[in-house]
Design a protein around this motif. Structure first.
Motif, PDB file in Angstrom:
ATOM      1  N   ILE A 131      23.672   3.005  32.964  1.00  0.00           N
ATOM      2  CA  ILE A 131      23.701   1.549  33.101  1.00  0.00           C
ATOM      3  C   ILE A 131      23.699   0.949  31.694  1.00  0.00           C
ATOM      4  O   ILE A 131      22.800   1.218  30.890  1.00  0.00           O
ATOM      5  CB  ILE A 131      22.484   1.038  33.887  1.00  0.00           C
ATOM      6  CG1 ILE A 131      22.385   1.753  35.237  1.00  0.00           C
ATOM      7  CG2 ILE A 131      22.590  -0.473  34.084  1.00  0.00           C
ATOM      8  CD1 ILE A 131      23.582   1.545  36.125  1.00  0.00           C
ATOM      9  N   VAL A 132      24.710   0.146  31.387  1.00  0.00           N
ATOM     10  CA  VAL A 132      24.862  -0.419  30.056  1.00  0.00           C
ATOM     11  C   VAL A 132      25.133  -1.915  30.167  1.00  0.00           C
ATOM     12  O   VAL A 132      25.575  -2.415  31.210  1.00  0.00           O
ATOM     13  CB  VAL A 132      26.009   0.271  29.275  1.00  0.00           C
ATOM     14  CG1 VAL A 132      25.692   1.735  29.016  1.00  0.00           C
ATOM     15  CG2 VAL A 132      27.327   0.135  30.015  1.00  0.00           C
ATOM     16  N   VAL A 133      24.859  -2.591  29.073  1.00  0.00           N
ATOM     17  CA  VAL A 133      25.217  -4.010  28.912  1.00  0.00           C
ATOM     18  C   VAL A 133      26.100  -4.094  27.685  1.00  0.00           C
ATOM     19  O   VAL A 133      25.646  -3.851  26.555  1.00  0.00           O
ATOM     20  CB  VAL A 133      23.974  -4.896  28.770  1.00  0.00           C
ATOM     21  CG1 VAL A 133      24.389  -6.349  28.569  1.00  0.00           C
ATOM     22  CG2 VAL A 133      23.073  -4.776  29.980  1.00  0.00           C
ATOM     23  N   VAL A 134      27.361  -4.441  27.890  1.00  0.00           N
ATOM     24  CA  VAL A 134      28.358  -4.474  26.823  1.00  0.00           C
ATOM     25  C   VAL A 134      28.982  -5.863  26.798  1.00  0.00           C
ATOM     26  O   VAL A 134      29.499  -6.337  27.819  1.00  0.00           O
ATOM     27  CB  VAL A 134      29.450  -3.411  27.037  1.00  0.00           C
ATOM     28  CG1 VAL A 134      30.462  -3.456  25.914  1.00  0.00           C
ATOM     29  CG2 VAL A 134      28.835  -2.024  27.144  1.00  0.00           C
ATOM     30  N   ASN A 135      28.914  -6.518  25.655  1.00  0.00           N
ATOM     31  CA  ASN A 135      29.481  -7.870  25.509  1.00  0.00           C
ATOM     32  C   ASN A 135      28.942  -8.825  26.572  1.00  0.00           C
ATOM     33  O   ASN A 135      29.664  -9.672  27.104  1.00  0.00           O
ATOM     34  CB  ASN A 135      31.008  -7.827  25.579  1.00  0.00           C
ATOM     35  CG  ASN A 135      31.623  -7.176  24.363  1.00  0.00           C
ATOM     36  OD1 ASN A 135      31.055  -7.191  23.287  1.00  0.00           O
ATOM     37  ND2 ASN A 135      32.809  -6.601  24.533  1.00  0.00           N
ATOM     38  N   GLY A 136      27.663  -8.672  26.901  1.00  0.00           N
ATOM     39  CA  GLY A 136      27.051  -9.527  27.896  1.00  0.00           C
ATOM     40  C   GLY A 136      27.387  -9.175  29.329  1.00  0.00           C
ATOM     41  O   GLY A 136      26.966  -9.885  30.249  1.00  0.00           O
ATOM     42  N   GLU A 137      28.117  -8.097  29.556  1.00  0.00           N
ATOM     43  CA  GLU A 137      28.513  -7.667  30.896  1.00  0.00           C
ATOM     44  C   GLU A 137      27.645  -6.488  31.325  1.00  0.00           C
ATOM     45  O   GLU A 137      27.496  -5.506  30.600  1.00  0.00           O
ATOM     46  CB  GLU A 137      29.991  -7.259  30.931  1.00  0.00           C
ATOM     47  CG  GLU A 137      30.961  -8.380  30.595  1.00  0.00           C
ATOM     48  CD  GLU A 137      31.119  -9.359  31.743  1.00  0.00           C
ATOM     49  OE1 GLU A 137      30.532  -9.119  32.822  1.00  0.00           O
ATOM     50  OE2 GLU A 137      31.828 -10.363  31.563  1.00  0.00           O
TER      51      GLU A 137
ATOM     52  N   TYR B 199      28.104   0.019  34.667  1.00  0.00           N
ATOM     53  CA  TYR B 199      27.768   1.411  34.412  1.00  0.00           C
ATOM     54  C   TYR B 199      29.015   2.180  33.979  1.00  0.00           C
ATOM     55  O   TYR B 199      30.143   1.786  34.269  1.00  0.00           O
ATOM     56  CB  TYR B 199      27.112   2.070  35.628  1.00  0.00           C
ATOM     57  CG  TYR B 199      27.993   2.190  36.847  1.00  0.00           C
ATOM     58  CD1 TYR B 199      28.747   3.342  37.074  1.00  0.00           C
ATOM     59  CD2 TYR B 199      28.063   1.170  37.792  1.00  0.00           C
ATOM     60  CE1 TYR B 199      29.542   3.460  38.188  1.00  0.00           C
ATOM     61  CE2 TYR B 199      28.855   1.286  38.910  1.00  0.00           C
ATOM     62  CZ  TYR B 199      29.588   2.437  39.112  1.00  0.00           C
ATOM     63  OH  TYR B 199      30.389   2.556  40.212  1.00  0.00           O
ATOM     64  N   ILE B 200      28.777   3.285  33.275  1.00  0.00           N
ATOM     65  CA  ILE B 200      29.863   4.090  32.731  1.00  0.00           C
ATOM     66  C   ILE B 200      30.575   4.792  33.879  1.00  0.00           C
ATOM     67  O   ILE B 200      29.994   5.635  34.559  1.00  0.00           O
ATOM     68  CB  ILE B 200      29.337   5.117  31.709  1.00  0.00           C
ATOM     69  CG1 ILE B 200      28.567   4.407  30.590  1.00  0.00           C
ATOM     70  CG2 ILE B 200      30.490   5.910  31.127  1.00  0.00           C
ATOM     71  CD1 ILE B 200      29.391   3.450  29.780  1.00  0.00           C
TER      72      ILE B 200
ATOM     73  N   VAL C 141      31.959  -2.995  35.946  1.00  0.00           N
ATOM     74  CA  VAL C 141      31.060  -4.136  35.992  1.00  0.00           C
ATOM     75  C   VAL C 141      30.570  -4.334  37.418  1.00  0.00           C
ATOM     76  O   VAL C 141      31.201  -3.877  38.384  1.00  0.00           O
ATOM     77  CB  VAL C 141      31.767  -5.402  35.452  1.00  0.00           C
ATOM     78  CG1 VAL C 141      30.784  -6.555  35.291  1.00  0.00           C
ATOM     79  CG2 VAL C 141      32.427  -5.098  34.119  1.00  0.00           C
ATOM     80  N   TRP C 142      29.452  -5.004  37.577  1.00  0.00           N
ATOM     81  CA  TRP C 142      28.815  -5.155  38.890  1.00  0.00           C
ATOM     82  C   TRP C 142      29.713  -5.853  39.911  1.00  0.00           C
ATOM     83  O   TRP C 142      29.581  -5.634  41.108  1.00  0.00           O
ATOM     84  CB  TRP C 142      27.517  -5.948  38.738  1.00  0.00           C
ATOM     85  CG  TRP C 142      27.725  -7.370  38.287  1.00  0.00           C
ATOM     86  CD1 TRP C 142      27.805  -7.811  37.016  1.00  0.00           C
ATOM     87  CD2 TRP C 142      27.883  -8.525  39.114  1.00  0.00           C
ATOM     88  NE1 TRP C 142      28.008  -9.165  36.976  1.00  0.00           N
ATOM     89  CE2 TRP C 142      28.049  -9.629  38.260  1.00  0.00           C
ATOM     90  CE3 TRP C 142      27.884  -8.735  40.487  1.00  0.00           C
ATOM     91  CZ2 TRP C 142      28.236 -10.914  38.745  1.00  0.00           C
ATOM     92  CZ3 TRP C 142      28.055 -10.030  40.979  1.00  0.00           C
ATOM     93  CH2 TRP C 142      28.225 -11.090  40.105  1.00  0.00           C
ATOM     94  N   ASP C 143      30.661  -6.684  39.444  1.00  0.00           N
ATOM     95  CA  ASP C 143      31.561  -7.373  40.367  1.00  0.00           C
ATOM     96  C   ASP C 143      32.893  -6.632  40.529  1.00  0.00           C
ATOM     97  O   ASP C 143      33.908  -7.252  40.853  1.00  0.00           O
ATOM     98  CB  ASP C 143      31.807  -8.813  39.893  1.00  0.00           C
ATOM     99  CG  ASP C 143      32.371  -8.864  38.478  1.00  0.00           C
ATOM    100  OD1 ASP C 143      32.563  -7.777  37.885  1.00  0.00           O
ATOM    101  OD2 ASP C 143      32.622  -9.962  37.978  1.00  0.00           O
ATOM    102  N   GLU C 144      32.887  -5.317  40.304  1.00  0.00           N
ATOM    103  CA  GLU C 144      34.031  -4.428  40.515  1.00  0.00           C
ATOM    104  C   GLU C 144      35.114  -4.552  39.446  1.00  0.00           C
ATOM    105  O   GLU C 144      36.162  -3.928  39.572  1.00  0.00           O
ATOM    106  CB  GLU C 144      34.657  -4.646  41.902  1.00  0.00           C
ATOM    107  CG  GLU C 144      33.722  -4.356  43.064  1.00  0.00           C
ATOM    108  CD  GLU C 144      33.237  -2.926  43.082  1.00  0.00           C
ATOM    109  OE1 GLU C 144      34.014  -2.039  42.691  1.00  0.00           O
ATOM    110  OE2 GLU C 144      32.079  -2.693  43.474  1.00  0.00           O
TER     111      GLU C 144
END
Length: 397
Positions: A203-209, A212-213, A225-228
């Motif tokens: 689980i990562v946060v990249v550029n505010g998004e 998960y990898i 991203v969580w919204d697919e």
């Protein structure tokens, strides 16, 4: 030359080719049967058949076909040389494919030990990441080595390749190419795989998004991203830019839910309600639970609920469940705790506020000093009020 019943060479070649095809089918079938008997339905037998059946069948077909045609066709000179060269190239390519497939089977065998969703711990996810990158390296190396070996069978190319390898300029070319972005991403991808900085399902946060990898390749990383949505980032991003990794050492995470409430909130009952919500949610792992007042600013009381979950996905749902259930409870059971704005008025009985003093006129100043009220003040054309009334009364009559 092999001849059957004194038939023409072309028919002899067809007969041997058919025999070779039958032999390949028989050997492949026997090999698959032997694997099933030895493996007794285990998973590795299925992987072995899937990975090696077609490549080894192609390699065996090329080898036996070359042998059959060499024994039956009376080729000589340049025709024989060209024919042998073509079959040699095909044999090299099929051999590279077969060897690469065998190595792929070994990698898949190691990969099959772990769960695909990353639920078996960060060490397993690290191993899956490394095996996935190794598989890609095996595929790329098999193609490069196969094509390179096939090209080296050509005399002209072999001479050029030997000259380049012997020259110092070749090393400078390689160094120059390594400085380019493509090879930089390749090296960065290998670094990510074996350093453990990120792993599959991290689980990562990249550029505010938040995401998960989803995939790690030799040149880029895919973040789901969580919204697919998918973020496709070069591998060098994760070696040069900062990012958040929520599952670096463990999948368990802590979460917080903040409430800005009124001073009339019942903290004890709210704390008991939080424990009830967590017990009934089915997503709480029991590691952490607390409710504290963290600040009092702007006429509000800031209450923080600390919760924990086994992974970030459950935390995502648990935090929203706590927020929703607690809001409903406040509306029903403790409406005094809902945020509100107060206006307070203060009345002071018997208190008289001083009136503002008006500036004194010249007439008032003359009256205070005893001057004649009927005469205008010096330096001012304004006369006293009594004088104005006396002059206006006759006209009114």
């Amino acid at each position: 030359m092999v001849s059957f019943w004194n038939l023409p060479p072309i028919f002899n070649a067809i007969i041997l080719l058919a025999a070779a095809a039958v032999l390949v089918v028989v050997v492949t079938s026997l090999f698959g049967l032997l694997i099933r008997v030895i493996g007794r339905g285990r998973m590795w037998t299925t992987l072995l058949r899937q990975r090696t059946r077609v490549p080894f069948a192609v390699f065996s077909t090329v080898a036996l076909s070359w042998l059959a045609l060499a024994l039956t066709l009376p080729l000589q000179g340049a025709v024989q040389a060209g024919f042998n060269h073509v079959l040699l190239v095909l044999l090299i390519l099929s051999a590279a494919w077969a060897i690469g497939s065998a190595l792929m089977f070994a990698a898949d065998l190691g990969l099959a030990r772990y769960a695909e969703d990353g639920s078996d711990g960060w060490q397993a996810r690290r191993a899956r990441t490394q095996v996935a990158v190794v598989r890609r390296l095996i595929g790329a190396a098999s193609v490069i080595i196969g094509i390179g070996a096939a090209l080296l069978t050509i005399p002209g190319i072999a001479a050029v390749g030997g000259t380049l390898l012997a020259s110092a300029g070749f090393l400078s070319v390689v160094a120059g190419l390594a400085a380019q972005s493509t090879l930089s991403n390749v090296f960065a991808g290998m670094q990510l795989a074996f350093s453990g900085a990120i792993r599959l399902q991290d689980i990562v946060v990249v550029n505010g998004e938040w995401g998960y990898i989803d995939e790690i390749t030799l040149t880029y990383v895919v973040v789901k991203v969580w919204d697919e949505r998918r973020l496709v980032l070069p591998s060098t991003y994760f070696t040069q830019q900062p990012y958040e990794n929520w599952t670096r050492e463990s999948t368990a995470v802590l979460g917080t839910v903040f409430f800005d409430l009124d001073w009339g909130v019942d903290i004890l009952r709210m704390r008991a309600k939080l424990d009830q919500i967590l017990d009934e949610s089915g997503m709480w792992d029991g590691a952490a639970s607390s409710l504290r007042i963290t600040d009092t600013v702007g006429g509000y009381v800031q209450v923080r609920a600390l919760i924990s979950a086994a992974d970030a996905f459950q935390m995502f749902d648990l935090s929203r469940t706590v927020r929703e259930e607690m809001l409903l409870w406040l509306q029903r059971e403790n409406p005094e705790g809902l945020p509100r704005t107060r206006i307070q008025t203060v009345e002071r009985d018997g208190e008289a506020f001083p009136r503002p003093r008006r500036p004194r006129t010249a007439a008032q100043a003359n009256a205070d000093t005893g001057a004649d009220a009927g005469e205008p003040s010096r330096g001012d054309e304004t006369r006293p009020i009594n004088a104005i009334i006396d002059t206006q009364e006759p006209e009114a009559q």
